[in-house]
Write a protein that holds these residues in place. Structure first.
Motif, PDB file in Angstrom:
ATOM      1  N   LEU A   8      52.716  -1.736   6.579  1.00  9.16           N
ATOM      2  CA  LEU A   8      54.069  -1.394   6.159  1.00  9.16           C
ATOM      3  C   LEU A   8      54.639  -2.451   5.244  1.00  9.16           C
ATOM      4  CD1 LEU A   8      56.900  -2.049   8.763  1.00  9.16           C
ATOM      5  CD2 LEU A   8      54.692  -3.172   8.878  1.00  9.16           C
ATOM      6  N   VAL A   9      55.663  -2.047   4.479  1.00 13.64           N
ATOM      7  CA  VAL A   9      56.448  -2.969   3.671  1.00 13.64           C
ATOM      8  C   VAL A   9      57.863  -2.418   3.594  1.00 13.64           C
ATOM      9  CG1 VAL A   9      55.848  -1.862   1.454  1.00 13.64           C
ATOM     10  CG2 VAL A   9      56.562  -4.255   1.492  1.00 13.64           C
ATOM     11  N   VAL A  10      58.854  -3.318   3.628  1.00 10.94           N
ATOM     12  CA  VAL A  10      60.267  -2.952   3.515  1.00 10.94           C
ATOM     13  C   VAL A  10      60.763  -3.446   2.163  1.00 10.94           C
ATOM     14  CG1 VAL A  10      62.560  -3.147   4.532  1.00 10.94           C
ATOM     15  CG2 VAL A  10      60.533  -3.184   6.007  1.00 10.94           C
ATOM     16  N   ASP A  11      61.402  -2.555   1.382  1.00 13.97           N
ATOM     17  CA  ASP A  11      61.876  -2.964   0.064  1.00 13.97           C
ATOM     18  C   ASP A  11      63.275  -3.563   0.147  1.00 13.97           C
ATOM     19  OD1 ASP A  11      63.771  -0.901   0.122  1.00 13.97           O
ATOM     20  OD2 ASP A  11      62.804   0.303  -1.435  1.00 13.97           O
ATOM     21  N   GLY A  12      63.851  -3.892  -0.999  1.00 13.84           N
ATOM     22  CA  GLY A  12      65.149  -4.552  -1.028  1.00 13.84           C
ATOM     23  C   GLY A  12      66.313  -3.652  -0.712  1.00 13.84           C
ATOM     24  N   ARG A  13      66.071  -2.345  -0.578  1.00 12.82           N
ATOM     25  CA  ARG A  13      67.140  -1.396  -0.257  1.00 12.82           C
ATOM     26  C   ARG A  13      67.084  -0.931   1.195  1.00 12.82           C
ATOM     27  NH1 ARG A  13      65.724   2.408  -5.345  1.00 12.82           N
ATOM     28  NH2 ARG A  13      63.697   2.144  -4.327  1.00 12.82           N
ATOM     29  N   GLY A  14      66.133  -1.478   1.945  1.00 15.07           N
ATOM     30  CA  GLY A  14      65.989  -1.092   3.331  1.00 15.07           C
ATOM     31  C   GLY A  14      65.080   0.095   3.555  1.00 15.07           C
ATOM     32  N   ASN A  15      64.433   0.595   2.490  1.00 14.38           N
ATOM     33  CA  ASN A  15      63.436   1.642   2.652  1.00 14.38           C
ATOM     34  C   ASN A  15      62.161   1.052   3.241  1.00 14.38           C
ATOM     35  OD1 ASN A  15      64.869   3.854   1.542  1.00 14.38           O
ATOM     36  ND2 ASN A  15      64.431   3.120  -0.527  1.00 14.38           N
ATOM     37  N   ILE A  16      61.580   1.774   4.180  1.00 16.69           N
ATOM     38  CA  ILE A  16      60.359   1.338   4.854  1.00 16.69           C
ATOM     39  C   ILE A  16      59.215   2.239   4.395  1.00 16.69           C
ATOM     40  CG2 ILE A  16      59.229   0.966   7.080  1.00 16.69           C
ATOM     41  CD1 ILE A  16      62.137   1.051   8.292  1.00 16.69           C
TER      42      ILE A  16
END
Length: 282
Positions: free
Chosen positions: A97-105
């Motif tokens: 997994l990775v979480v982006d800068g907008r909180g999308n997972i």
């Protein structure tokens, strides 16, 4: 110069730099570890699973854990308890997994350790901050590590069995379009640096290595490895590389049983030319 920071792990995976320490999953032990720059380690969570399991953080600082075989995305509460953040079991097994800068997972899965010729069952799921889950990519050949550029505009994923780093443009709603080859190289758990290059374990004619790769495929630096590389992360200008004595000629089960009996997992350090960028956030 490459040095051994820590040994005695079974299989270190999902390397992340967070709050001044290297975090990783220690496959085979159910542990999530945090390792200080001096090599002192601390168990930060125990995950009731076998493997794979991987980790990242929500923007509010809460730890997320993928419990792969169970198909669950877990969240660690302030009490230390792991609770279900999203039940993704209907999609099959999960991996990274990775979480982006907008909180999308973004969570990937659907890979196979013994795929048939041409088989590409892998996928990427998007979990938005409001909890909506949707499938945003398909037909991946064993999806593995992922990175997202600092502008949240591009996601790159390692298709391990296609020996390809594959890129997508990220839409404002988190969807993925414009699939393309970012670099024709093998990869696993990876990180991006401030020059836009990606560090990832891979292979050269000389054997296992950790490679610094530019978009398009130019290899900017090669760090030879004694053992198979599983993941890497940047902490400042130090590259942390997770390795173990994995034998590609052995079955998955035989490798794991051998490593459980004689743990060979290591964390190596190597100087890096520039600091990290993008996501996973460092």
């Amino acid at each position: 110069m490459t040095e051994v920071l820590l040994d005695g792990l079974v299989i270190g995976e999902s390397a992340r730099w967070h709050d001044g320490r290297l975090w990783c999953a220690n496959w085979g032990t159910q542990e999530i570890l945090a390792i200080a720059p001096d090599g002192k380690r601390e168990v930060m969570a125990r995950v009731d699973t076998t493997l794979p399991f991987s980790l990242d953080w929500l923007p509010d600082g809460r730890l997320l854990v993928v419990s792969g075989q169970e198909g669950l995305l877990l969240r660690q509460e302030p009490s230390g308890e792991l609770v279900v953040h999203a039940d993704l079991s209907s999609y099959g097994g999960l991996n990274e997994l990775v979480v982006d800068g907008r909180g999308n997972i973004y969570v990937n899965g659907g890979g196979s350790f013994a795929p048939a010729e041409g088989e590409r069952p892998g996928f990427i799921l998007l979990i938005t901050p409001d909890g909506t889950v949707r499938r945003v990519a398909d037909e991946l050949a064993f999806p593995n590590g992922m990175v997202i550029t600092p502008d949240n505009g591009t996601l790159v994923i390692a298709e391990s069995f296609a020996r390809t780093l594959t890129a997508y443009d990220v839409l404002p709603d988190g969807g993925l379009i414009n699939r393309r080859v970012w670099a024709a190289h093998s990869g696993d758990g990876m990180c991006m640096d401030a020059d836009g290059a990606i560090w990832t374990p891979g292979f050269t004619e000389a054997g296992p290595s950790c490679l610094r790769i530019a978009e398009g495929g130019e290899v900017l630096e090669t760090v030879p490895l004694e053992h198979f590389g599983f993941a890497c992360a940047l902490g400042g200008q130090t590259l942390y590389i997770l390795t173990a004595d994995w034998n590609l000629e052995e079955s998955f089960e035989d490798n794991l049983n051998r490593l459980l009996a004689t743990p060979t997992g290591r964390i190596l350090t190597h100087p890096a030319p520039v600091t990290p960028a993008g996501f996973p956030r460092a």
